[in-house]
Design an enzyme around this catalytic site. Structure first.
Site, PDB file in Angstrom:
ATOM      1  N   HIS A   1      -8.982  -3.832 -10.522  1.00 51.54           N
ATOM      2  CA  HIS A   1      -9.019  -2.975  -9.347  1.00 51.54           C
ATOM      3  C   HIS A   1      -7.896  -3.305  -8.373  1.00 51.54           C
ATOM      4  O   HIS A   1      -7.316  -2.416  -7.743  1.00 51.54           O
ATOM      5  CB  HIS A   1     -10.370  -3.116  -8.650  1.00 51.54           C
ATOM      6  CG  HIS A   1     -11.440  -2.288  -9.290  1.00 51.54           C
ATOM      7  ND1 HIS A   1     -12.759  -2.671  -9.317  1.00 51.54           N
ATOM      8  CD2 HIS A   1     -11.378  -1.110  -9.944  1.00 51.54           C
ATOM      9  CE1 HIS A   1     -13.473  -1.754  -9.942  1.00 51.54           C
ATOM     10  NE2 HIS A   1     -12.661  -0.797 -10.329  1.00 51.54           N
TER      11      HIS A   1
ATOM     12  N   CYS B   1       4.191  11.220 -24.897  1.00 48.38           N
ATOM     13  CA  CYS B   1       3.462  11.010 -23.642  1.00 48.38           C
ATOM     14  C   CYS B   1       3.084   9.551 -23.435  1.00 48.38           C
ATOM     15  O   CYS B   1       2.338   9.232 -22.513  1.00 48.38           O
ATOM     16  CB  CYS B   1       2.202  11.879 -23.599  1.00 48.38           C
ATOM     17  SG  CYS B   1       0.995  11.500 -24.875  1.00 48.38           S
TER      18      CYS B   1
ATOM     19  N   ASP C   1      -0.243   3.350 -28.616  1.00 46.11           N
ATOM     20  CA  ASP C   1      -1.039   3.032 -29.805  1.00 46.11           C
ATOM     21  C   ASP C   1      -0.175   2.978 -31.063  1.00 46.11           C
ATOM     22  O   ASP C   1      -0.393   2.126 -31.928  1.00 46.11           O
ATOM     23  CB  ASP C   1      -2.161   4.061 -29.983  1.00 46.11           C
ATOM     24  CG  ASP C   1      -3.412   3.690 -29.199  1.00 46.11           C
ATOM     25  OD1 ASP C   1      -3.718   2.491 -29.120  1.00 46.11           O
ATOM     26  OD2 ASP C   1      -4.067   4.585 -28.662  1.00 46.11           O
TER      27      ASP C   1
END
Length: 798
Positions: free
Chosen positions: A440, A734, A688
């Site tokens: 966070h 992307c 990936d």
């Protein structure tokens, strides 16, 4: 787990009953349910042979429960027992329970791992809820007596709009069934109960409505664990949709123009004197009192820390945004979790001082997060340690960490959200010893444009020492060449300023080739913040709805997609269907823990088992595509059969809706000429594709350097996709490579036709492409394919 057989005269009735009961438990925890109903799809009747076959399908070592409707169904079931093997017949029990109510009760109870006899008994009580409500409780079994040894209790206020109806009641029964504990529940408002919380039929007698207070009493070895799990379920609103009628995914209001979301330099390089923050809070000077005093201190600090977090939430909402401010509400929730903090008071009652008790409890919780498989969940340990240190500072009177001066570099063990939110944006940057990019604190700092580097490790740094870092190269240096860093900073600032001035100009190379540069978004605010983007090449729907406890409806999804399209001025958006698994959790779609999650149930593979979730999403996409330019793409595709299945799920598409797939698996790249037949485009996900090609988990700091997208092996796969894709199929990228201006030139040289980058990098990527020749880029790319390492490729690009 036992198996269940449904015997009915009507196939439609049986299928509907099974459908209703199946909704009560998760698919991965559902008992086998076999149906023997009707002589065919439309003819009423029962067949003993069909019942025998269904018993065989549902049979297992735990036994089979057979539920029946009426008349000959009973005779057929009895005859079927003559047909099956005698050993199997001994494991079968026929139930006189009402078919619908009994089946619901049986499925829920069986999902907890209960025995055949226990499921049989619970099914028999299927009518208890209705009987009690209508005043006909004569047949209802009395509640089991509550054990009195080592009891623990808590109260829960129901916030569900329609009370504890079948679905949330089933969730409750499922949670309680996981623990070796006896739990009773009583409705304090209606004075009903106590009843056994493992019994769906008995829970239904509580008449628990919105606003009612339920009292849970637990005993047994795992009593506290059971209560904690129930509290967590209640805090999640029993995984029901919000009661307010407002969509959880509703886009935020238009941002206040006075709110500056990117208040830092926005660079990825920093230089300045180090301000080093120590790890933890020093407890050595604490003066403990007697038990009564320590108890009072432990209680008071909950209020003190809660007030501080509320102030932080309000300040962060005003300075940065509501999404970032919500982090502190989540942290405050830790202090309100009575089951979580009960060990604190247990230790204080045993004579341990308050700071030590708080530290023990929160260290244990943080360790639990640290051991989790999922990266995102693992990094939640940072929030726990942040709250721990806030409590310890309040107890010991320790000051807040020193505010770094303008131009300094803050060096921290972990970056908690509070520090990231309140630190003055005039700091040169923040260096984090811990690795990880999804904490966070990291998210908040980046949203403020503060230069940041993570994973610097245990490098020795003293207060005041000059340090410099370049996140682009991953380097952190103590006493660096100041002049060289200053030159780099001026160059990067000049690049950014020039890029922002020309942000709305197209990315056209010097020899006239225009490359659309899109933006990757995970929220409506990302789309609003994007400057110069030609649309969105990736809408991450699993991020857009990632905080949902329940799956968003068609209307909710369509509203969010419209907001994104509107924020981008009606330019094209590419919506990726749910990409779940690996390091991408969906809270409303729990998944089993896998030994190798990146090689497991991910992307489109998951939705072969849950097509209904995909169907809802595709309906929303089709709806929006009739109003604004939309593309849809499916993630983690490996085979042509998966592509065919996805297209079948999509069904008839409105005019203009383009369809594509992600190329993230080497097998997809190597068979692209057949995989992409009939598609409009493919989009290469380099993150990936890189980790699968190099066999290096990008979230594992030990091997992450191997997962370099500029590895020539990865580039050769990209080159193959561009060269072998069917004629007319558009090729985009992307992944992270598209966000790196230098790498973007290489992708254009390989023949990629569209790039999609993270928002802050869009202006820089466009500016870089305007400086190159597509022909020169092609020559550089051809050379890069022959090199032997990512380092060599990077040097060649420079």
């Amino acid at each position: 787990m036992i198996g269940i057989v449904v015997v009915s005269h009507s196939r439609a009735l049986a299928d509907a009953a099974v459908g209703l009961a199946s909704e009560m438990v998760a698919a991965d925890n559902r008992p086998v349910i076999a149906v023997a109903a009707g002589l065919d799809e439309t003819t009423f009747g029962t067949d003993a042979a069909a019942v025998a076959e269904a018993i065989g399908a549902a049979d297992g070592p735990d036994g089979v429960l057979v539920l029946l409707d009426l008349g000959s169904a009973v005779l057929s079931a009895e005859m079927a027992l003559e047909f099956v093997d005698p050993e199997t017949a001994q494991r079968v029990k026929l139930s006189s329970a009402p078919l619908v109510e009994g089946l619901v009760a049986a499925v829920v109870t069986a999902s907890t791992g209960a025995t055949l006899d226990a499921v049989l008994a619970e099914a028999a009580q299927g009518l208890a809820g209705k009987q009690d409500h209508l005043g006909d409780a004569a047949a209802a079994a009395p509640p089991r007596e509550v054990a009195h040894a080592d009891q623990h209790s808590m109260e829960v206020v129901l916030r569900i709009e329609h009370g504890l109806h079948a679905r949330p009641a089933a969730k409750l029964v499922g949670v309680v069934g996981r623990f070796d504990a006896y739990v009773s529940v009583r409705n304090l408002m209606s004075e009903r109960g106590p009843v056994d919380a493992r019994s769906l039929s008995r829970v239904a007698t509580l008449d628990a409505q919105k606003g009612h207070i339920l009292e849970f009493i637990a005993s047994g070895e795992h009593a506290l664990d059971a209560l904690r799990a129930i509290r967590e379920l209640a805090d999640r609103n029993f995984d029901e949709a919000p009661a307010t009628g407002q969509s959880e995914a509703a886009p935020p209001d238009s941002p206040d123009p006075a709110v500056t979301r990117m208040s830092g330099s926005g660079l990825d390089v920093a230089l300045g004197p180090a301000v080093v923050v120590a790890d933890g809070v020093d407890l050595s000077g604490y003066r403990p009192g007697d038990m009564k005093t320590e108890w009072a201190r432990a209680e008071q600090v909950v209020h003190t820390a809660g007030v501080q977090l509320a102030e932080l939430q309000a300040a962060t909402s005003a300075r940065i945004g509501a999404d970032e401010a919500a982090i502190f509400e989540a942290q405050a929730g830790l202090l309100r979790d009575h089951e979580l903090i009960s060990p604190v008071f247990q230790e204080v009652g045993e004579g341990i001082d308050a700071p030590t008790a708080w530290k023990h409890t929160f260290d244990a919780l943080a360790s639990t997060f640290d051991r989790l498989e999922d990266v995102y969940q693992r990094e939640r340990a940072q929030d726990v340690r942040s709250v721990r240190d806030r409590v310890l500072r309040a107890l010991t009177g320790s000051p807040e960490p020193a505010e770094p001066s303008p131009g300094s570099v803050l060096v921290v063990p972990e970056l908690d959200a509070a520090t990231a939110a309140v630190v003055d944006a005039s700091v040169a940057g923040i260096a984090v010893r811990a690795a990880g990019t999804t904490g966070h604190g990291v998210i908040v700092a980046r949203s403020r444009g503060i230069p940041l580097i993570t994973g610097i490790g245990d490098v020795a740094v003293t207060d005041g020492a000059t340090v410099g870092f370049d996140a682009r190269t991953g380097s952190f240096v103590v006493e660096p060449d100041r002049q060289a860093f200053e030159v780099t900073i001026r160059e990067r600032q000049g690049e950014r300023d020039a890029a922002l001035r020309a942000v709305d100009e197209p990315a056209t190379t010097v020899d006239g080739r225009t490359i659309p540069v899109m933006v990757n978004v995970g929220s409506v605010q990302d789309a609003r913040d994007a400057r110069g983007a030609d649309g969105s090449g990736l809408v991450r729907t699993e991020v857009l709805f990632g905080d949902r406890m329940t799956a968003p409806s068609v209307a909710e999804q369509a509203a969010a997609y419209r907001e994104i399209a509107a924020a981008l001025g009606g330019k094209p958006i590419t919506i990726r269907t749910w990409d779940v698994g690996g390091d991408k959790p969906l809270r409303f779609l729990p998944q089993d823990v896998e030994a190798n999650p990146f090689l497991g149930d991910r992307g489109i593979r998951t939705f072969r088992r849950r097509p209904e979730l995909l169907a809802t999403q595709l309906e929303a996409i089709r709806e929006v595509a009739g109003e604004t330019p939309v593309q849809v793409m499916f993630p983690m595709v490996t085979t042509a059969e998966e592509v065919a299945w996805a297209l079948q799920q999509l069904g008839p598409r409105p005019e203009g809706l383009k369809v594509g797939i992600m190329v993230e698996v080497p097998a997809a790249a190597l068979r692209i000429e057949t995989l992409a037949v009939g598609l409009d485009f493919v989009s290469i996900g380099t993150n990936d594709l890189t980790q699968y090609t190099t066999a290096a988990d990008r979230t594992n700091t030990a091997v992450a350097p191997l997962a370099d997208g500029l590895d020539p092996a990865v580039l050769r796969l990209i080159d193959r996709v561009v060269r072998q894709v069917p004629l007319g199929v558009h090729v985009a990228v992307c992944g992270d490579l598209a966000s790196d201006p230098l790498a973007a030139t290489l992708l254009v040289g390989l023949g990629v036709q569209e790039l999609s980058a993270v928002g802050p990098q869009v202006p820089l990527v466009k500016a870089k492409l305007r400086q190159i020749s597509a022909v020169d880029a092609a020559m550089a790319a051809a050379t890069a394919l022959t090199l032997d390492s990512a380092a060599a490729v990077r040097q060649r690009l420079k």
